[in-house]
Design a protein around this motif. Structure first.
Motif, PDB file in Angstrom:
ATOM      1  N   THR A  32      38.167  15.459  41.472  1.00 40.02           N
ATOM      2  CA  THR A  32      38.085  15.299  39.980  1.00 40.02           C
ATOM      3  C   THR A  32      38.456  16.544  38.943  1.00 40.02           C
ATOM      4  O   THR A  32      39.368  15.845  38.199  1.00 40.02           O
ATOM      5  CB  THR A  32      36.725  14.502  39.572  1.00 40.02           C
ATOM      6  N   ILE A  33      38.118  17.439  39.590  1.00 38.37           N
ATOM      7  CA  ILE A  33      38.515  18.737  38.588  1.00 38.37           C
ATOM      8  C   ILE A  33      40.120  18.999  38.863  1.00 38.37           C
ATOM      9  O   ILE A  33      40.536  19.191  37.629  1.00 38.37           O
ATOM     10  CB  ILE A  33      37.707  19.893  38.878  1.00 38.37           C
ATOM     11  N   ASP A  78      49.160  16.350  33.747  1.00 40.72           N
ATOM     12  CA  ASP A  78      50.772  16.450  33.154  1.00 40.72           C
ATOM     13  C   ASP A  78      51.557  16.518  34.364  1.00 40.72           C
ATOM     14  O   ASP A  78      52.734  16.433  33.967  1.00 40.72           O
ATOM     15  CB  ASP A  78      50.680  17.401  32.044  1.00 40.72           C
ATOM     16  N   ILE A  79      51.217  16.689  35.479  1.00 46.18           N
ATOM     17  CA  ILE A  79      52.154  16.951  36.650  1.00 46.18           C
ATOM     18  C   ILE A  79      52.017  16.137  37.679  1.00 46.18           C
ATOM     19  O   ILE A  79      52.279  16.325  38.797  1.00 46.18           O
ATOM     20  CB  ILE A  79      52.249  18.347  37.114  1.00 46.18           C
ATOM     21  N   GLY A  80      51.320  14.646  37.661  1.00 48.04           N
ATOM     22  CA  GLY A  80      51.084  14.058  38.473  1.00 48.04           C
ATOM     23  C   GLY A  80      49.945  13.768  39.489  1.00 48.04           C
ATOM     24  O   GLY A  80      49.718  12.933  39.995  1.00 48.04           O
ATOM     25  N   GLY A  81      48.737  14.595  38.823  1.00 50.48           N
ATOM     26  CA  GLY A  81      47.521  14.405  39.055  1.00 50.48           C
ATOM     27  C   GLY A  81      47.348  14.974  40.376  1.00 50.48           C
ATOM     28  O   GLY A  81      48.282  15.595  41.140  1.00 50.48           O
ATOM     29  N   PHE A  82      46.048  14.827  40.850  1.00 45.82           N
ATOM     30  CA  PHE A  82      45.862  15.374  42.293  1.00 45.82           C
ATOM     31  C   PHE A  82      44.857  14.144  42.843  1.00 45.82           C
ATOM     32  O   PHE A  82      43.997  13.740  42.436  1.00 45.82           O
ATOM     33  CB  PHE A  82      44.653  16.606  42.356  1.00 45.82           C
ATOM     34  N   GLU A  83      45.175  14.163  44.507  1.00 41.57           N
ATOM     35  CA  GLU A  83      44.538  13.145  45.193  1.00 41.57           C
ATOM     36  C   GLU A  83      44.543  13.666  46.650  1.00 41.57           C
ATOM     37  O   GLU A  83      45.554  14.093  47.122  1.00 41.57           O
ATOM     38  CB  GLU A  83      45.435  11.819  44.929  1.00 41.57           C
ATOM     39  N   PHE A 104      46.096   7.116  45.745  1.00 48.59           N
ATOM     40  CA  PHE A 104      47.576   7.343  46.177  1.00 48.59           C
ATOM     41  C   PHE A 104      47.794   8.169  47.165  1.00 48.59           C
ATOM     42  O   PHE A 104      46.905   9.108  47.386  1.00 48.59           O
ATOM     43  CB  PHE A 104      48.540   7.422  44.839  1.00 48.59           C
ATOM     44  N   GLY A 105      48.926   8.212  47.713  1.00 48.06           N
ATOM     45  CA  GLY A 105      49.023   8.702  49.058  1.00 48.06           C
ATOM     46  C   GLY A 105      50.305   9.787  49.047  1.00 48.06           C
ATOM     47  O   GLY A 105      50.451  10.374  50.045  1.00 48.06           O
ATOM     48  N   VAL A 142      47.689  24.831  42.363  1.00 48.80           N
ATOM     49  CA  VAL A 142      46.499  23.673  43.013  1.00 48.80           C
ATOM     50  C   VAL A 142      46.584  23.833  44.284  1.00 48.80           C
ATOM     51  O   VAL A 142      45.753  23.626  45.011  1.00 48.80           O
ATOM     52  CB  VAL A 142      46.995  22.646  42.398  1.00 48.80           C
ATOM     53  N   ASP A 143      47.845  23.744  44.930  1.00 46.47           N
ATOM     54  CA  ASP A 143      47.786  24.090  46.490  1.00 46.47           C
ATOM     55  C   ASP A 143      47.060  25.205  47.043  1.00 46.47           C
ATOM     56  O   ASP A 143      46.361  24.941  48.009  1.00 46.47           O
ATOM     57  CB  ASP A 143      49.209  24.421  46.915  1.00 46.47           C
TER      58      ASP A 143
END
Length: 435
Positions: free
Chosen positions: A119-120, A127-132, A190-191, A409-410
């Motif tokens: 969530t964080i 703004d760059i496609g989110g994280f999942e 999403f995947g 983020v990676d």
């Protein structure tokens, strides 16, 4: 490399399912390997020996690692999912190594601090496609994990086969498709990220988005079963959950509300009440309060074993009733899970969610975890030289600010709970030294 325009048909040889050469193709071609091992056995070995899998040993499943020697981590959870998935695959005629690979891989992309960490990071990536976590899993096995580099210099991650990549894709659609309410109006996961659609298009060519191969469905059910049963076991052993507390109408109502909110939005109280009553009426449902004794632990373990057998057996029987006794692989069939089984699994998941994941002490910890991840993101943005060498190279090769943020983020997603805390304290100590 010629690629058929339609999903591969199942090939049968006697009673043994045979996957097509197309299923064994890799995004980057590799020289022929030892013929004594199948392509899918090599896939499993690559995941098993990956750094990403080892890191799961220090990542939160539900309760943070280190708080209790008994609780499951992402790694032990993944191993249990693989065992359940492999057995169900064997019963149905899928290649067990494909399903095993998918099960071992399914949580590789999850960041430190469990779902709250997701969530964080999703907010940071708005703004760059989110994280999942599931999209990050695909990114890790096809780009980040160091194993294969293409001739043009691009990383190919573990370079798994088409069939294995397809099997580990729990949500085969993009964020935009999820936001539009496709593939189920309540689905928001999403995947695949937009900049990873190249490999996604490779292994999904000829397959309609939203359609999952049976191996992916087996992995997903094995995950749900393990999650529901083992998280309840952890919650009971940790003293967070007492099975006797769902005897009155109010406590059952709280359970049904959280189950509906998190897992089954269209399920009625009556359906969940019937499911809970069936579970409580099972001969193996513990009748006495858990006290940590050897007998109590054995009783609890017996319950988990019986529940797994109950859920796997129901899905196998219903699927066989629908499709007969031929081996079932790829797009030749879909896993059929009885509605009563799906509700029972969800109610168990609701128990763990209610008593652990949304408990007040857990929510207080979330604020601290948010600070850790946010501060780390700011730190790496200001000092990219502090990134690990692999991510540092990606950062300086990135074309724009969005791509650079994705690299940061990676890096954060690759951290364990322990290493995230350690880096955060290192950052705080350095700031205090500068005062």
């Amino acid at each position: 490399m010629p690629i058929d325009s339609h999903p591969p048909a199942m090939v049968r040889s006697g009673s043994v399912a045979v996957y097509s050469p197309r299923d064994e193709e890799r995004w980057v071609s590799e020289p022929a390997k030892n013929p004594r091992r199948s392509a899918f056995q090599r896939d499993r070995a690559r995941v098993l020996h990956s750094a990403g899998l080892r890191r799961l040993g220090a990542k939160t499943q539900v309760v943070s690692p280190g708080t209790d020697d008994f609780v499951r981590t992402r790694l032990t959870h993944s191993l249990e999912v693989a065992q359940v998935g492999r057995e169900l695959a064997r019963y149905l005629g899928c290649d067990p190594d494909i399903v095993d690979t998918a099960c071992l891989s399914h949580d590789l992309g999850h960041p430190p601090f469990g779902h709250h960490g997701e969530t964080i990071l999703d907010a940071l990536c708005a703004d760059i496609g989110g994280f999942e976590g599931n999209a990050q899993t695909l990114r890790l096995v096809t780009r980040i994990e160091p194993k294969v580099i293409a001739a043009d210099g691009r990383p190919a991650g573990l370079n798994l086969t088409r069939a294995s990549l397809d099997a580990l894709t729990k949500y085969p659609w993009t964020r935009n498709e999820a936001a539009l309410g496709r593939h189920g109006s309540v689905v928001r996961k999403f995947g695949v990220y937009d900049d990873d659609t190249g490999v996604f298009d490779f292994y999904r060519e000829g397959v309609e988005n939203g359609t999952r191969c049976i191996e992916a469905q087996v992995m997903d059910l094995a995950d749900d079963i393990s999650y529901s049963v083992h998280d309840v076991e952890d919650a009971i052993a940790g003293g967070h959950l007492h099975l006797s507390e769902f005897a009155d109408e109010r406590s059952r109502g709280d359970l049904f509300d959280i189950t509906r909110k998190w897992y089954l939005p269209n399920t009625s109280d009556d359906e969940m009440d019937s499911a809970l009553t069936r579970l409580q009426g099972a001969a193996y449902w513990p009748a006495e309060t858990y006290d940590g004794s050897r007998r109590a632990q054995a009783t609890l373990k017996h319950m988990t074993s019986q529940l797994i057998g109950r859920f796997v057996g129901a899905a196998e029987a219903q699927t066989r009733e629908e499709y007969g006794w031929e081996p079932l692989i790829r797009y030749a069939a879909s896993l059929v899970v009885p509605e009563q089984t799906a509700v029972e699994v969800a109610v168990l998941k609701g128990m763990a969610t209610l008593t652990v994941m949304v408990a007040e002490d857990r929510l207080r910890l979330h604020d601290i975890q948010s600070a850790v991840i946010t501060e780390l993101a700011h730190w790496f943005s200001e000092s990219p030289a502090d990134l690990d060498p692999m991510f540092r190279a990606d950062y300086f090769d990135a074309a724009d600010d969005a791509a650079r943020l994705r690299v940061i983020v990676d890096q954060i997603a690759s951290l364990t709970d322990h290493s995230a805390w350690a880096l955060y304290h290192q950052l705080k100590a350095g700031a205090e030294d500068r005062l």
